[in-house]
Motif scaffolding. Structure first.
Motif, PDB file in Angstrom:
ATOM      1  N   VAL A 127       6.059   7.469   8.531  1.00  0.00           N
ATOM      2  CA  VAL A 127       4.878   8.061   7.916  1.00  0.00           C
ATOM      3  C   VAL A 127       3.628   7.242   8.194  1.00  0.00           C
ATOM      4  O   VAL A 127       2.517   7.781   8.296  1.00  0.00           O
ATOM      5  N   SER A 128       3.773   5.935   8.341  1.00  0.00           N
ATOM      6  CA  SER A 128       2.608   5.077   8.588  1.00  0.00           C
ATOM      7  C   SER A 128       1.955   5.376   9.930  1.00  0.00           C
ATOM      8  O   SER A 128       0.791   5.002  10.147  1.00  0.00           O
ATOM      9  N   ASP A 129       2.671   6.050  10.829  1.00  0.00           N
ATOM     10  CA  ASP A 129       2.086   6.433  12.114  1.00  0.00           C
ATOM     11  C   ASP A 129       1.188   7.662  11.989  1.00  0.00           C
ATOM     12  O   ASP A 129       0.466   8.003  12.929  1.00  0.00           O
ATOM     13  N   HIS A 130       1.228   8.319  10.837  1.00  0.00           N
ATOM     14  CA  HIS A 130       0.499   9.581  10.671  1.00  0.00           C
ATOM     15  C   HIS A 130      -0.497   9.553   9.520  1.00  0.00           C
ATOM     16  O   HIS A 130      -1.276  10.501   9.366  1.00  0.00           O
ATOM     17  N   VAL A 131      -0.468   8.509   8.695  1.00  0.00           N
ATOM     18  CA  VAL A 131      -1.379   8.404   7.552  1.00  0.00           C
ATOM     19  C   VAL A 131      -2.135   7.085   7.653  1.00  0.00           C
ATOM     20  O   VAL A 131      -1.532   6.029   7.888  1.00  0.00           O
ATOM     21  N   GLU A 132      -3.452   7.132   7.450  1.00  0.00           N
ATOM     22  CA  GLU A 132      -4.285   5.945   7.581  1.00  0.00           C
ATOM     23  C   GLU A 132      -4.068   4.977   6.418  1.00  0.00           C
ATOM     24  O   GLU A 132      -3.917   5.412   5.268  1.00  0.00           O
ATOM     25  N   PRO A 133      -4.041   3.676   6.693  1.00  0.00           N
ATOM     26  CA  PRO A 133      -3.932   2.689   5.606  1.00  0.00           C
ATOM     27  C   PRO A 133      -5.093   2.837   4.621  1.00  0.00           C
ATOM     28  O   PRO A 133      -6.236   3.103   5.002  1.00  0.00           O
ATOM     29  N   GLY A 134      -4.785   2.677   3.339  1.00  0.00           N
ATOM     30  CA  GLY A 134      -5.807   2.723   2.305  1.00  0.00           C
ATOM     31  C   GLY A 134      -6.433   4.084   2.078  1.00  0.00           C
ATOM     32  O   GLY A 134      -7.510   4.181   1.488  1.00  0.00           O
ATOM     33  N   SER A 135      -5.738   5.161   2.491  1.00  0.00           N
ATOM     34  CA  SER A 135      -6.336   6.502   2.397  1.00  0.00           C
ATOM     35  C   SER A 135      -5.733   7.374   1.300  1.00  0.00           C
ATOM     36  O   SER A 135      -6.225   8.475   1.051  1.00  0.00           O
ATOM     37  N   VAL A 136      -4.668   6.921   0.635  1.00  0.00           N
ATOM     38  CA  VAL A 136      -3.915   7.776  -0.289  1.00  0.00           C
ATOM     39  C   VAL A 136      -4.182   7.349  -1.735  1.00  0.00           C
ATOM     40  O   VAL A 136      -4.048   6.177  -2.077  1.00  0.00           O
ATOM     41  N   ARG A 137      -4.528   8.302  -2.580  1.00  0.00           N
ATOM     42  CA  ARG A 137      -4.747   7.985  -4.000  1.00  0.00           C
ATOM     43  C   ARG A 137      -3.531   8.283  -4.861  1.00  0.00           C
ATOM     44  O   ARG A 137      -3.394   7.768  -5.961  1.00  0.00           O
ATOM     45  N   LEU A 146      19.048   5.492  -0.770  1.00  0.00           N
ATOM     46  CA  LEU A 146      19.669   4.244  -0.341  1.00  0.00           C
ATOM     47  C   LEU A 146      18.673   3.094  -0.448  1.00  0.00           C
ATOM     48  O   LEU A 146      17.496   3.237  -0.080  1.00  0.00           O
ATOM     49  N   TYR A 147      19.148   1.950  -0.919  1.00  0.00           N
ATOM     50  CA  TYR A 147      18.268   0.826  -1.226  1.00  0.00           C
ATOM     51  C   TYR A 147      17.351   0.459  -0.063  1.00  0.00           C
ATOM     52  O   TYR A 147      16.124   0.339  -0.232  1.00  0.00           O
ATOM     53  N   GLU A 148      17.922   0.280   1.124  1.00  0.00           N
ATOM     54  CA  GLU A 148      17.113  -0.205   2.243  1.00  0.00           C
ATOM     55  C   GLU A 148      15.999   0.772   2.615  1.00  0.00           C
ATOM     56  O   GLU A 148      14.891   0.366   2.993  1.00  0.00           O
ATOM     57  N   HIS A 149      16.264   2.078   2.471  1.00  0.00           N
ATOM     58  CA  HIS A 149      15.237   3.066   2.795  1.00  0.00           C
ATOM     59  C   HIS A 149      14.162   3.124   1.710  1.00  0.00           C
ATOM     60  O   HIS A 149      12.968   3.217   2.022  1.00  0.00           O
ATOM     61  N   VAL A 150      14.582   3.087   0.432  1.00  0.00           N
ATOM     62  CA  VAL A 150      13.606   3.125  -0.653  1.00  0.00           C
ATOM     63  C   VAL A 150      12.717   1.883  -0.609  1.00  0.00           C
ATOM     64  O   VAL A 150      11.497   1.967  -0.805  1.00  0.00           O
ATOM     65  N   HIS A 151      13.324   0.731  -0.351  1.00  0.00           N
ATOM     66  CA  HIS A 151      12.556  -0.508  -0.241  1.00  0.00           C
ATOM     67  C   HIS A 151      11.505  -0.380   0.857  1.00  0.00           C
ATOM     68  O   HIS A 151      10.333  -0.754   0.664  1.00  0.00           O
ATOM     69  N   GLY A 152      11.908   0.178   1.993  1.00  0.00           N
ATOM     70  CA  GLY A 152      10.949   0.382   3.091  1.00  0.00           C
ATOM     71  C   GLY A 152       9.862   1.380   2.725  1.00  0.00           C
ATOM     72  O   GLY A 152       8.691   1.190   3.088  1.00  0.00           O
ATOM     73  N   ASP A 153      10.228   2.444   2.011  1.00  0.00           N
ATOM     74  CA  ASP A 153       9.230   3.443   1.598  1.00  0.00           C
ATOM     75  C   ASP A 153       8.187   2.822   0.674  1.00  0.00           C
ATOM     76  O   ASP A 153       6.989   3.107   0.782  1.00  0.00           O
ATOM     77  N   ILE A 154       8.645   1.980  -0.252  1.00  0.00           N
ATOM     78  CA  ILE A 154       7.723   1.342  -1.196  1.00  0.00           C
ATOM     79  C   ILE A 154       6.736   0.450  -0.450  1.00  0.00           C
ATOM     80  O   ILE A 154       5.517   0.480  -0.706  1.00  0.00           O
ATOM     81  N   LEU A 155       7.220  -0.344   0.483  1.00  0.00           N
ATOM     82  CA  LEU A 155       6.340  -1.239   1.244  1.00  0.00           C
ATOM     83  C   LEU A 155       5.356  -0.445   2.099  1.00  0.00           C
ATOM     84  O   LEU A 155       4.188  -0.826   2.240  1.00  0.00           O
ATOM     85  N   ALA A 156       5.828   0.652   2.680  1.00  0.00           N
ATOM     86  CA  ALA A 156       4.934   1.484   3.500  1.00  0.00           C
ATOM     87  C   ALA A 156       3.833   2.098   2.645  1.00  0.00           C
ATOM     88  O   ALA A 156       2.648   2.090   3.021  1.00  0.00           O
ATOM     89  N   VAL A 157       4.204   2.631   1.486  1.00  0.00           N
ATOM     90  CA  VAL A 157       3.225   3.271   0.610  1.00  0.00           C
ATOM     91  C   VAL A 157       2.225   2.246   0.086  1.00  0.00           C
ATOM     92  O   VAL A 157       1.039   2.566  -0.102  1.00  0.00           O
ATOM     93  N   ARG A 158       2.648   1.029  -0.144  1.00  0.00           N
ATOM     94  CA  ARG A 158       1.720  -0.009  -0.602  1.00  0.00           C
ATOM     95  C   ARG A 158       0.542  -0.156   0.355  1.00  0.00           C
ATOM     96  O   ARG A 158      -0.606  -0.348  -0.073  1.00  0.00           O
ATOM     97  N   GLU A 159       0.816  -0.048   1.650  1.00  0.00           N
ATOM     98  CA  GLU A 159      -0.248  -0.177   2.646  1.00  0.00           C
ATOM     99  C   GLU A 159      -1.097   1.080   2.748  1.00  0.00           C
ATOM    100  O   GLU A 159      -2.261   1.027   3.173  1.00  0.00           O
ATOM    101  N   LEU A 160      -0.554   2.216   2.356  1.00  0.00           N
ATOM    102  CA  LEU A 160      -1.265   3.487   2.504  1.00  0.00           C
ATOM    103  C   LEU A 160      -2.142   3.815   1.299  1.00  0.00           C
ATOM    104  O   LEU A 160      -3.094   4.597   1.419  1.00  0.00           O
ATOM    105  N   LEU A 161      -1.841   3.227   0.130  1.00  0.00           N
ATOM    106  CA  LEU A 161      -2.577   3.540  -1.090  1.00  0.00           C
ATOM    107  C   LEU A 161      -3.965   2.891  -1.103  1.00  0.00           C
ATOM    108  O   LEU A 161      -4.185   1.822  -0.513  1.00  0.00           O
ATOM    109  N   THR A 162      -4.875   3.551  -1.816  1.00  0.00           N
ATOM    110  CA  THR A 162      -6.157   2.925  -2.122  1.00  0.00           C
ATOM    111  C   THR A 162      -5.927   1.808  -3.139  1.00  0.00           C
ATOM    112  O   THR A 162      -4.824   1.663  -3.678  1.00  0.00           O
ATOM    113  N   GLY A 163      -6.962   1.038  -3.420  1.00  0.00           N
ATOM    114  CA  GLY A 163      -6.810  -0.087  -4.340  1.00  0.00           C
ATOM    115  C   GLY A 163      -6.339   0.316  -5.727  1.00  0.00           C
ATOM    116  O   GLY A 163      -5.621  -0.441  -6.387  1.00  0.00           O
ATOM    117  N   SER A 164      -6.732   1.517  -6.181  1.00  0.00           N
ATOM    118  CA  SER A 164      -6.323   1.993  -7.506  1.00  0.00           C
ATOM    119  C   SER A 164      -5.313   3.130  -7.420  1.00  0.00           C
ATOM    120  O   SER A 164      -5.039   3.801  -8.417  1.00  0.00           O
TER     121      SER A 164
END
Length: 319
Positions: A127-137, A146-164
């Motif tokens: 998803v990080s290849d298709h959504v700009e960092p810091g663009s998601v509210r 599965l743990y390894e996938h959820v862990h990766g999803d959380i880290l990816a979303v952290r980079e995609l979210l706005t500060g708030s």
């Protein structure tokens, strides 16, 4: 990566007339919170796009799409019909989502909206290849359990979210997917994720300051009066726990296939309802008199019986 609906015509698919007819798990408490967080962000003039990882048949996506503002982008990432890259993920897909298809998701979504969201078909890790960092509210994670996938999803979303920005994690406490619980609370302990609130099925958090949202949320629930809630503390930080059993649902998306009620049959004016101006009041059918009944009886009875009745009546009159 949005593509047209697959080969089978949408006319051959079920046509949901309301959101409750779309398969999936999206309960009242979470509908209320999705609605509240998106409205709260709008009230605070917080800009940003929407994101969902894992769509199933589109129930929560349809709900989110109804809250999308004209200048925003909504991205949905799911494997749909694509094979998973590892054996364990493929096994889960076959067990839990055997009926899932992109065609069904698109048909359901288009029953409520004019256009599809931006669809990324593949593993949530791309998803990080298709959504700009810091663009998601607002991001909703409901993909692999599965743990390894959820862990990766959380880290990816952290980079995609706005500060708030707000992230929602589904099944954070379900007994059949402990990997989600492990990844969620590990993110709280080690990755800076700060809880805002929890329901029976979803965890709501942010990498920003949760206090303004928590304060506003508590005020909103107190004003409503139909949402049970309490404040607990996790690692010395407040966490709101709430339940919405019996609470009124938020406004629902409207299906273009909604059932049209049948027209009521025309009714005569009742005795207590005044007749229309210039119209004669409707009259009841006449009640048959005793002489009328006798005449009808004489007409339908056999002649031999009729003659006997006539003779008897004559004798009675001469007495």
């Amino acid at each position: 990566m949005t593509a047209p609906i697959a080969d089978q015509s949408a006319e051959q698919l079920p046509r949901p007339t309301r959101l409750s007819e779309v398969k999936g798990w999206f309960f009242t408490a979470d509908q209320l919170l999705f609605d509240w967080f998106l409205a709260h962000q709008q009230d605070r003039s917080e800009s940003g796009d929407l994101l969902e990882l894992g769509a199933y048949m589109g129930k929560s996506a349809i709900f989110l799409g109804a809250r999308l503002r004209p200048d925003e982008r909504f991205t949905v990432c799911d494997l749909f019909d694509s094979p998973a890259e590892d054996a364990s993920n493929s096994k889960e897909m076959r067990k839990s989502y055997a009926t899932l298809t992109r065609r069904a998701f698109e048909a359901n979504y288009l029953a409520f909206h004019d256009e599809l969201p931006t669809i990324v078909q593949g593993l949530s890790s791309i998803v990080s290849d298709h959504v700009e960092p810091g663009s998601v509210r607002f991001a909703h994670i409901d993909a692999s359990h599965l743990y390894e996938h959820v862990h990766g999803d959380i880290l990816a979303v952290r980079e995609l979210l706005t500060g708030s920005g707000v992230v929602v994690l589904d099944d954070y406490r379900a007994e059949h997917c402990p990997g989600v619980a492990a990844a969620t609370w590990q993110a709280v302990a080690n990755e800076g994720l700060r809880p805002i609130c929890i329901t029976g099925t979803k965890f709501y958090g942010t990498w920003g300051d949760p206090e303004p949202a928590q304060k506003a949320l508590l005020e909103w629930m107190a004003a409503r009066g139909d949402i049970w809630h309490e404040v607990q503390y996790v690692n010395d930080a407040p966490l709101i726990r709430l339940s919405a059993k019996g609470a009124e649902e938020p406004a629902q998306p409207v299906s273009r296939h909604r059932a049209v009620p049948a027209p009521r049959a025309a009714q005569r004016p009742s005795a207590t309802r005044p007749a229309a101006s210039g119209a004669r009041p409707a009259s009841r059918p006449p009640v048959p008199t005793r002489s009328t009944v006798r005449r009808v009886a004489l007409d339908v009875l056999p002649p031999i019986v009729t003659r006997a009745i006539v003779r008897a009546r004559k004798r009675a009159r001469t007495r």
